[in-house]
Design an enzyme around this catalytic site. Sequence first.
Site, PDB file in Angstrom:
ATOM      1  N   PHE A 141     111.118  -7.882  16.139  1.00  4.58           N
ATOM      2  CA  PHE A 141     110.311  -6.807  15.569  1.00  4.58           C
ATOM      3  C   PHE A 141     111.033  -5.506  15.856  1.00  4.58           C
ATOM      4  O   PHE A 141     111.086  -5.042  16.993  1.00  4.58           O
ATOM      5  CB  PHE A 141     108.895  -6.753  16.144  1.00  4.58           C
ATOM      6  CG  PHE A 141     108.092  -5.639  15.515  1.00  4.58           C
ATOM      7  CD1 PHE A 141     107.483  -5.826  14.289  1.00  4.58           C
ATOM      8  CD2 PHE A 141     107.981  -4.408  16.129  1.00  4.58           C
ATOM      9  CE1 PHE A 141     106.769  -4.796  13.683  1.00  4.58           C
ATOM     10  CE2 PHE A 141     107.270  -3.376  15.536  1.00  4.58           C
ATOM     11  CZ  PHE A 141     106.660  -3.571  14.312  1.00  4.58           C
ATOM     12  N   ASP A 226     117.534  -2.840  21.433  1.00  6.92           N
ATOM     13  CA  ASP A 226     116.317  -2.152  21.011  1.00  6.92           C
ATOM     14  C   ASP A 226     115.359  -2.133  22.199  1.00  6.92           C
ATOM     15  O   ASP A 226     114.657  -3.102  22.469  1.00  6.92           O
ATOM     16  CB  ASP A 226     115.689  -2.879  19.813  1.00  6.92           C
ATOM     17  CG  ASP A 226     114.416  -2.208  19.318  1.00  6.92           C
ATOM     18  OD1 ASP A 226     113.855  -1.373  20.053  1.00  6.92           O
ATOM     19  OD2 ASP A 226     113.961  -2.530  18.209  1.00  6.92           O
ATOM     20  N   LYS A 255     108.895   5.416  21.364  1.00  2.68           N
ATOM     21  CA  LYS A 255     107.568   5.229  21.951  1.00  2.68           C
ATOM     22  C   LYS A 255     107.351   6.098  23.187  1.00  2.68           C
ATOM     23  O   LYS A 255     106.960   7.244  23.083  1.00  2.68           O
ATOM     24  CB  LYS A 255     107.306   3.757  22.204  1.00  2.68           C
ATOM     25  CG  LYS A 255     107.216   2.949  20.897  1.00  2.68           C
ATOM     26  CD  LYS A 255     106.596   1.605  21.097  1.00  2.68           C
ATOM     27  CE  LYS A 255     106.587   0.784  19.808  1.00  2.68           C
ATOM     28  NZ  LYS A 255     105.791   1.367  18.714  1.00  2.68           N
TER      29      LYS A 255
END
Length: 400
Positions: A141, A226, A255
């Site tokens: 993801f 990531d 984030k």
Amino acid sequence: MLRTPGAVRDAERWTAHNYHPLPVVISSAEGAWLTDVDGRRFLDFLAGYSALNFGHRHPQLVAAAHAQLDRLTLTSRAFIHDQFAAFCRELAELSGKDLVLPMNTGAEAVETGIKVARKWGYQVKGVPAGQANIVVAEGNFHGRTTTIVSFSTDEEAREDFGPYTPGFTVVPYGDLDALTAVIDENTVAVLIEPIQGEQGVVVPPEGYLPGVRRVCTERNVLFIADEIQSGLGRTGATFACDHEGVVPDMYLLGKALGGGIVPVSAVVANTDVLGVLKPGQHGSTFGGNPLACAVAVEVVRMLATGEFQRRSAELGERLHAGLQELVGKGLVAVRGRGLWAGLDIDPALMTGRQACERLAERGVLAKDTHGSTIRLAPPLVVTEEEIDHAVAQLAAILTP
């Protein structure tokens, strides 16, 4: 009269249904706690998918935002503002890299990393034009843009969004032999999550990340990590890669970098990688804006103390010990690291969605994924008592 039902109906009426949120309408928050429009309090065990690592409205971060709002919010990258260099320098130093390319969202950082890897492949490695290939993992993801969903293995994320972007090879996550076998002279990068979050907080086998690092070095391929969900203290270290002593060629961050206040992301790498970009070849109007940098530099300084990484490691042990006690008592398996856990609930008992609904009724908010799996990711400011409370509520919903 309760306000929640009407607010939920209004949201359903006026919003595109690309999410299926729990019927909770939040109006205020502080630390690890949320309060809804009817005054009910909830313990936040999702933390915005790690965007709220420092909790809601952390005083140090709110103060930085307020101070910057009174001075300057946006200039665009046509000019340099007085927060820009400090943010880039301090994030580069925290990451052990030369350069930082600030963006906004996590998906934007991933798209940027893909572009940089391809350009590096053509200009530095000598890959023939239009032939660059990037190896990715099943269950990944990395976002939901058209390019990113092109290499997703989640059919719900892909269906009806084609034609898909070429240039990606998918291999099983954690399988170093499969990854090694597909790398060829046109491979420019391996893009993986050190821990797969959306898949259910899946930790790869020990030795996998060092193996990826070794193969990438041997084959002259960039290793792109990531760390948008796994990084910045979530797992008990600054980066999830740190647990195995691995340093990728490129970090993708986001984030938590925005402190739960503004969207901030970044690509961090050395000059031999990010140096391939020249003026006009990539950009973002809001990327690296003054407000974002003012908040993010405070985030970096908080991480530089090591306090939050230590909290995550120590409290994570307590969380996982409590969860392991529930294996065989409604839980099939528990995975994760630090203050991050994926729980597989016995599907004979309930789905992940039903578990989250029942937890919400008991004042704990979490998120389901893939059937009977739920994820727990409390803010790093959570206390021992709050962890014990959340585990107790989970135990209560698992009891027949």
